[in-house]
Design a protein around this motif. Structure first.
Motif, PDB file in Angstrom:
ATOM      1  N   ILE A  87     -24.913 -22.143  11.262  1.00  0.00           N
ATOM      2  CA  ILE A  87     -23.898 -21.087  11.316  1.00  0.00           C
ATOM      3  C   ILE A  87     -24.570 -19.717  11.320  1.00  0.00           C
ATOM      4  O   ILE A  87     -24.199 -18.833  12.099  1.00  0.00           O
ATOM      5  N   SER A  88     -25.570 -19.530  10.481  1.00  0.00           N
ATOM      6  CA  SER A  88     -26.295 -18.253  10.459  1.00  0.00           C
ATOM      7  C   SER A  88     -26.960 -17.988  11.809  1.00  0.00           C
ATOM      8  O   SER A  88     -26.915 -16.854  12.306  1.00  0.00           O
ATOM      9  N   PHE A  89     -27.571 -18.997  12.384  1.00  0.00           N
ATOM     10  CA  PHE A  89     -28.218 -18.833  13.683  1.00  0.00           C
ATOM     11  C   PHE A  89     -27.194 -18.466  14.754  1.00  0.00           C
ATOM     12  O   PHE A  89     -27.419 -17.531  15.532  1.00  0.00           O
ATOM     13  N   ILE A 145     -26.891 -14.859  17.095  1.00  0.00           N
ATOM     14  CA  ILE A 145     -27.007 -14.723  18.542  1.00  0.00           C
ATOM     15  C   ILE A 145     -25.729 -14.212  19.191  1.00  0.00           C
ATOM     16  O   ILE A 145     -25.738 -13.763  20.324  1.00  0.00           O
ATOM     17  N   GLU A 146     -24.598 -14.258  18.453  1.00  0.00           N
ATOM     18  CA  GLU A 146     -23.334 -13.782  19.005  1.00  0.00           C
ATOM     19  C   GLU A 146     -23.106 -12.305  18.759  1.00  0.00           C
ATOM     20  O   GLU A 146     -22.171 -11.735  19.258  1.00  0.00           O
ATOM     21  N   GLU A 147     -23.948 -11.671  17.979  1.00  0.00           N
ATOM     22  CA  GLU A 147     -23.746 -10.252  17.662  1.00  0.00           C
ATOM     23  C   GLU A 147     -24.177  -9.355  18.781  1.00  0.00           C
ATOM     24  O   GLU A 147     -24.822  -9.514  19.674  1.00  0.00           O
TER      25      GLU A 147
END
Length: 69
Positions: A61-63, A67-69
């Protein structure tokens, strides 16, 4: 018998295929409601077996958030 209510909802899935440090594929399926919010997430190995590992879940989830930011 009496029908009290009926709800119909649209659910969209997003599927991510990741490769871990060992070269193994991990499949992440997010189920999203009609507003785009995740209502459930499933993590599977490349053979389709569910993976129940809270630490792996948090790392994934952190990864994905990074990458979606």
């Amino acid at each position: 018998m009496e029908l009290v209510s009926k709800t119909v909802e649209t659910v969209v899935t997003e599927t991510f295929v990741l490769v871990n440090e060992l070269g193994e594929k991990v499949i992440v399926i997010d189920y999203l409601d009609d507003r785009g919010r995740a209502i459930d997430t499933i993590i599977r190995d490349e053979n389709g077996n569910d993976i129940d590992d809270p630490i792996l879940y948090e790392n994934i989830i952190s990864f994905l958030e990074s990458i979606e930011e």
